[in-house]
Every structure is written in structure tokens, then in C-alpha cells.
Design a protein around this motif. Structure first.
Motif, PDB file in Angstrom:
ATOM      1  N   LEU A 138      -6.281  -4.971   3.636  1.00 50.55           N
ATOM      2  CA  LEU A 138      -6.158  -4.243   4.890  1.00 50.55           C
ATOM      3  C   LEU A 138      -7.125  -4.744   5.959  1.00 50.55           C
ATOM      4  O   LEU A 138      -6.701  -5.023   7.078  1.00 50.55           O
ATOM      5  CB  LEU A 138      -6.298  -2.739   4.644  1.00 50.55           C
ATOM      6  CG  LEU A 138      -5.098  -2.143   3.894  1.00 50.55           C
ATOM      7  CD1 LEU A 138      -5.387  -0.713   3.470  1.00 50.55           C
ATOM      8  CD2 LEU A 138      -3.830  -2.200   4.743  1.00 50.55           C
ATOM      9  N   ALA A 143       1.212   3.697   9.119  1.00 52.43           N
ATOM     10  CA  ALA A 143       0.462   2.511   9.541  1.00 52.43           C
ATOM     11  C   ALA A 143       1.135   1.972  10.803  1.00 52.43           C
ATOM     12  O   ALA A 143       2.355   1.827  10.854  1.00 52.43           O
ATOM     13  CB  ALA A 143       0.476   1.462   8.438  1.00 52.43           C
ATOM     14  N   LEU A 179      -4.298   3.180  11.037  1.00 51.53           N
ATOM     15  CA  LEU A 179      -3.765   4.082  10.025  1.00 51.53           C
ATOM     16  C   LEU A 179      -3.980   5.518  10.460  1.00 51.53           C
ATOM     17  O   LEU A 179      -5.056   5.877  10.913  1.00 51.53           O
ATOM     18  CB  LEU A 179      -4.489   3.898   8.689  1.00 51.53           C
ATOM     19  CG  LEU A 179      -4.225   2.659   7.860  1.00 51.53           C
ATOM     20  CD1 LEU A 179      -4.927   2.803   6.517  1.00 51.53           C
ATOM     21  CD2 LEU A 179      -2.739   2.439   7.654  1.00 51.53           C
ATOM     22  N   ASN A 203       0.819  -1.208   0.000  1.00 53.46           N
ATOM     23  CA  ASN A 203       0.000   0.000   0.000  1.00 53.46           C
ATOM     24  C   ASN A 203       0.853   1.258   0.000  1.00 53.46           C
ATOM     25  O   ASN A 203       0.561   2.217  -0.716  1.00 53.46           O
ATOM     26  CB  ASN A 203      -0.952   0.007   1.201  1.00 53.46           C
ATOM     27  CG  ASN A 203      -2.205  -0.802   0.928  1.00 53.46           C
ATOM     28  OD1 ASN A 203      -3.093  -0.345   0.211  1.00 53.46           O
ATOM     29  ND2 ASN A 203      -2.252  -2.008   1.446  1.00 53.46           N
ATOM     30  N   THR A 208       1.131   8.665   4.870  1.00 53.83           N
ATOM     31  CA  THR A 208       0.367   7.829   5.797  1.00 53.83           C
ATOM     32  C   THR A 208       1.298   7.056   6.716  1.00 53.83           C
ATOM     33  O   THR A 208       2.348   6.585   6.294  1.00 53.83           O
ATOM     34  CB  THR A 208      -0.506   6.827   5.004  1.00 53.83           C
ATOM     35  OG1 THR A 208      -1.350   7.569   4.111  1.00 53.83           O
ATOM     36  CG2 THR A 208      -1.361   5.971   5.915  1.00 53.83           C
TER      37      THR A 208
HETATM   38  C1  W6P Z   1      -1.563   5.205   1.675  1.00 52.68           C
HETATM   39  C2  W6P Z   1      -2.835   4.430   1.859  1.00 52.68           C
HETATM   40  C3  W6P Z   1      -2.344   3.338   2.752  1.00 52.68           C
HETATM   41  C4  W6P Z   1      -3.011   2.271   3.307  1.00 52.68           C
HETATM   42  C5  W6P Z   1      -2.315   1.375   4.115  1.00 52.68           C
HETATM   43  C6  W6P Z   1      -0.972   1.543   4.370  1.00 52.68           C
HETATM   44  C7  W6P Z   1      -0.290   2.620   3.807  1.00 52.68           C
HETATM   45  C8  W6P Z   1      -0.991   3.502   3.007  1.00 52.68           C
HETATM   46  N1  W6P Z   1      -0.528   4.653   2.339  1.00 52.68           N
HETATM   47  O1  W6P Z   1      -1.461   6.233   0.992  1.00 52.68           O
END
Ligand code: W6P
Length: 418
Positions: free
Chosen positions: A376, A402, A392, A293, A400
Motif C-alpha cells: 500500500l 479505496a 482509504l 487487500n 473499506t
Molecule cells: C480492508 C483493508 C484495506 C486496505 C486497502 C484496500 C482495501 C482494504 N480493505 O479491509
């Protein structure tokens, strides 16, 4: 009809959760007697769990429950239930259950489902210290259980049966996704999205648990027997090694998918070697999913011609007393806050759910890098399954973060809703 009565009966019993720690303690000195005990536990626990799923699938609003793919899935659950209760089992002795069962949750009497074998096989042996094979009987010398040929062959056929069950249910996630798509096309809006969401979270969580128990049992029985492993659990899971592996795989997939010579870098910050008890395949699955992601966000924000100048993704590993946390930070532009809940939903996504099975063989499919899959939400369920979580936090216009929290003590019970 008659089968559904039995299913209803079993669905009245509470499911029994097993913690990671319990799984390890139970599997540490595997002997024929251990397998027998574990088989007996699973032989009543799995039908209970399957019955709960059938019941819930059956009680869905018709608009969803009548979708052909959902019916298909329900029939798999019913069939597996039937196979298990029809497999002859030696008499259950009550004290065997106590090693797993939480007394307060236990019902007074257990379903008398399985036809008993004619021979009384289970009997504590007083002279266990003298145990030797005598005639056709085998005595185990520390577990107080006679391992007679019927016991051994029961254990063998039980393992075969549950392995068959696991295989039958391989396509459940994709088939359910198909069912959701059928529902979306045909919906008369009787069920709101939040209810579908909750139902699927529960359903997939339960599936993770069932597959964990089956996978663990089968691995304890068949091996491979590796150092520091108890079944599929590694007692010294090295998070750095797993992260490194996931980084290499995710970058490779990214280069392949976007035709890049060099995917964005991933810089790892890890204070020494952190080892803890976990299921490496689950961990690898979650980190890989998050990295994909992040990589996607970065590549799509800066475009394929930016190849040598992508801002690196940061992967930070921290360990405290309670938690081990992995933070993955990208500068992929982030998401609007209103878009965050959507990331966790099953309804807004288009198929390709299989990508997110930990056992999934990557070489069989071309990896879907685009769009949020079931990746996810299912990764979050994997994290929660052993008492962790996945969160997130996004800065719209920048990137982003996580946070993958893993419970280091590993004695949280399986989450079993319903
Ligand atoms: C993003 C959307 C996302 C979802 C999950 C993990 C990282 C990220 N970065 O832009």
C-alpha cells in the motif's frame, strides 16, 4: 574517499524533474540524435539523483545507517554513481540541456565529471537538409546533430550501463526492508518511526523516478515498439482493460491462496472506454494491490465456507477534467480509524516487499496475500509520482473504500524532495 568527494559535489546540484508529458514529447520521434540528447540529460541527472541518495543514506542516524543491509544498499548507489561518472561522454553542449532543464532550477555550471572524448562530436550542422552519410560520419537530417560512430557507440554503452544499474538495484526494496528489520531488533530508539517513515517514502519515491527514467530510456532505445506506446508510456491506456486484467489476476491469486473455488466477485462500473496517458505497469500494479487487500478482507471476514455468498467488491471508474478516479469498495469489515495510519507504514510490516515491484514476476514467488506488505505505501508513491494519490476511507464494522486518483493532464512534475 575521493569517490565520496565527488558524490558530495554532485549532491549539491538540484535534481531535475520530468513530467509524463515531457517524457512523451521527448520520446515521440526517436532518432539517434534523440537518444544522444536523452543520454546526455540522463548522464548528468542520474549521478545527481544517486548522489542525493548516497548522501542521505550516509546522514542517517548510526543506529539505522550502520545496519549491514543499509550499508549494502548505499554501496550499490555509490557503485552506480561511479560507473556513470566514469563512463566517457562526448562534450555536453549547453543548449541540449534546455530541452529538459528548468532554467530557474539549473545551477550555473554543471559538474565536469565525465572525461571528455578526444574528438569533438557534437556540432550543429548548417547544411542539415543535405544530410547523408559521408565517409565515417552520419548526419541526422532533422536534429542538427552529427551522429558519428563515437556518438552512436556512446549511446549504446550508456544504455548498457544504465540497464546494469537498474538490475543492480532490483533488490533494493527487499534489502532495505531487511535493514529496517535489523534496526528494529537492535534499536536503541534513536530514530522515531515517523522519521523512518518519511525517509523511506522519499527514498522509494526517488527510486521510482530513477527507474522510470532508466526504463523509459531503455525502452525507447530497444523497443518493443508498439502502437500507442512511447517507451513504457501508453498514450492510450485503457483503464477498463487494465482493471479487468488486475481483477482476474487478484481473484486467481486469492483462490490459490485460500484454496477457494471462487473468489469474491468484483463488479466493475465503467462509463465507456476511458483512455489516457499512463504507464500501464504502474496502473496494473496499484489496482492489483488494492484488489488483493479487498479480497483478503472479504474472505477473512466471512470465512472460506461462505464461498458462494461473499458480498461483491465494487470497482467504480470515474473521469473528470482533472482526475480519473478508481474507487474500490469492499464489505470486508473495515478498519478502525486508528488502524488507517498503520496501513501506510513500513515499520510494522514483515518483509515480502518484492511483491510490490511492478516488474515483479508473479510466477516466481508464491503470492503473499496475508498481512500488509509494502504494497500500500508503495502503491501510493506510484500514484503520487505522476501527480495522483491513494486514499482509504473505512467504516469499521462494514467495509473499506479505496480511492485511487490519477492525474489526467499528466503535466505535474516528478515529486523530487531534496
Ligand atoms: C480492508 C483493508 C484495506 C486496505 C486497502 C484496500 C482495501 C482494504 N480493505 O479491509
Amino acid at each position: 574517499p575521493q569517490l565520496y568527494d565527488k558524490i558530495k559535489h554532485f549532491a549539491r546540484f538540484p535534481q531535475t524533474g520530468v513530467s509524463l508529458r515531457q517524457m512523451v514529447m521527448f520520446g515521440q520521434k526517436p532518432s539517434p540524435a534523440t537518444f544522444f540528447k536523452a543520454s546526455q540529460f540522463l548522464h548528468e541527472e542520474l549521478p545527481i539523483r544517486l548522489a542525493h541518495r548516497v548522501k542521505e543514506l550516509d546522514e542517517l542516524p548510526r543506529s539505522l545507517g550502520d545496519m549491514p543491509s543499509i550499508v549494502k544498499v548505499k554501496n550499490w548507489y555509490a557503485q552506480s554513481f561511479q560507473e556513470l561518472i566514469e563512463l566517457p561522454s562526448p562534450v555536453l553542449s549547453t543548449e541540449l540541456k534546455s530541452s529538459f532543464r528548468n532554467q530557474t532550477k539549473s545551477p550555473k555550471s554543471f559538474p565536469q565529471s565525465t572525461p571528455n572524448l578526444a574528438v569533438p562530436q557534437v556540432k550543429p550542422s548548417k547544411n542539415y537538409h543535405q544530410s547523408v552519410p559521408i565517409g565515417h560520419r552520419y548526419f541526422n537530417n532533422y536534429e542538427n546533430i552529427e551522429c558519428t560512430p563515437p556518438i552512436l557507440s556512446y549511446t549504446e554503452s550508456f544504455v548498457k550501463t544504465i540497464e546494469g544499474v537498474k538490475r543492480r538495484h532490483d533488490p533494493v526494496v527487499t534489502t532495505m526492508a531487511q535493514g529496517i528489520m535489523e534496526y528494529k531488533q537492535h534499536r536503541k530508539s534513536s530514530m522515531i518511526d515517523a522519521d523512518v517513515q518519511q525517509f523511506l517514502d522519499r527514498f522509494y519515491m526517488s527510486r521510482i523516478g530513477i527507474r522510470m527514467l532508466i526504463g523509459q530510456h531503455s525502452a525507447l532505445y530497444r523497443g518493443p515498439f508498439m502502437r500507442n506506446y512511447v517507451g513504457v508510456i501508453c498514450t492510450r491506456t485503457n483503464i477498463k482493460d487494465i482493471a479487468q486484467d488486475a481483477i482476474a489476476n487478484a481473484r486467481f491469486i486469492c483462490e490459490d491462496y485460500y484454496g477457494l473455488f471462487k473468489a469474491p466477485e468484483v463488479k466493475m462500473f465503467c462509463p465507456g472506454d476511458i483512455e489516457f496517458m499512463y504507464v500501464p505497469s504502474h496502473l496494473n500494479h496499484m489496482v492489483f494491490e488494492l484488489l488483493k487487500n479487498s479480497l483478503r478482507a472479504v474472505v477473512e471476514r466471512f470465512g472460506p465456507d461462505y464461498e458462494d455468498d461473499y458480498p461483491p467488491i465494487k470497482l467504480v471508474i470515474a473521469h473528470g477534467k482533472e482526475d480519473i478516479t478508481i474507487k474500490i469498495s469492499d464489505e470486508g469489515g473495515g478498519l478502525p480509524r486508528s488502524g488507517i495510519p498503520v496501513v501506510w507504514t513500513y515499520m510494522y510490516t514483515t518483509a515480502q516487499a518484492q511483491e510490490l515491484e511492478p516488474e515483479f514476476n508473479k510466477s516466481e514467488f508464491k503470492a503473499p496475500m496475508a498481512g500488509f506488505g509494502y504494497g500500500l505505501p508503495i502503491s501510493r508513491l506510484y500514484a503520487r509520482y505522476f501527480g495522483g494519490d491513494l486514499k482509504l476511507i473505512s467504516m469499521e464494522g462494514y467495509g473499506t473504500d479505496a480511492y485511487l486518483h490519477l492525474n489526467r493532464l499528466s503535466n505535474s512534475d516528478e515529486p523530487l524532495i531534496m
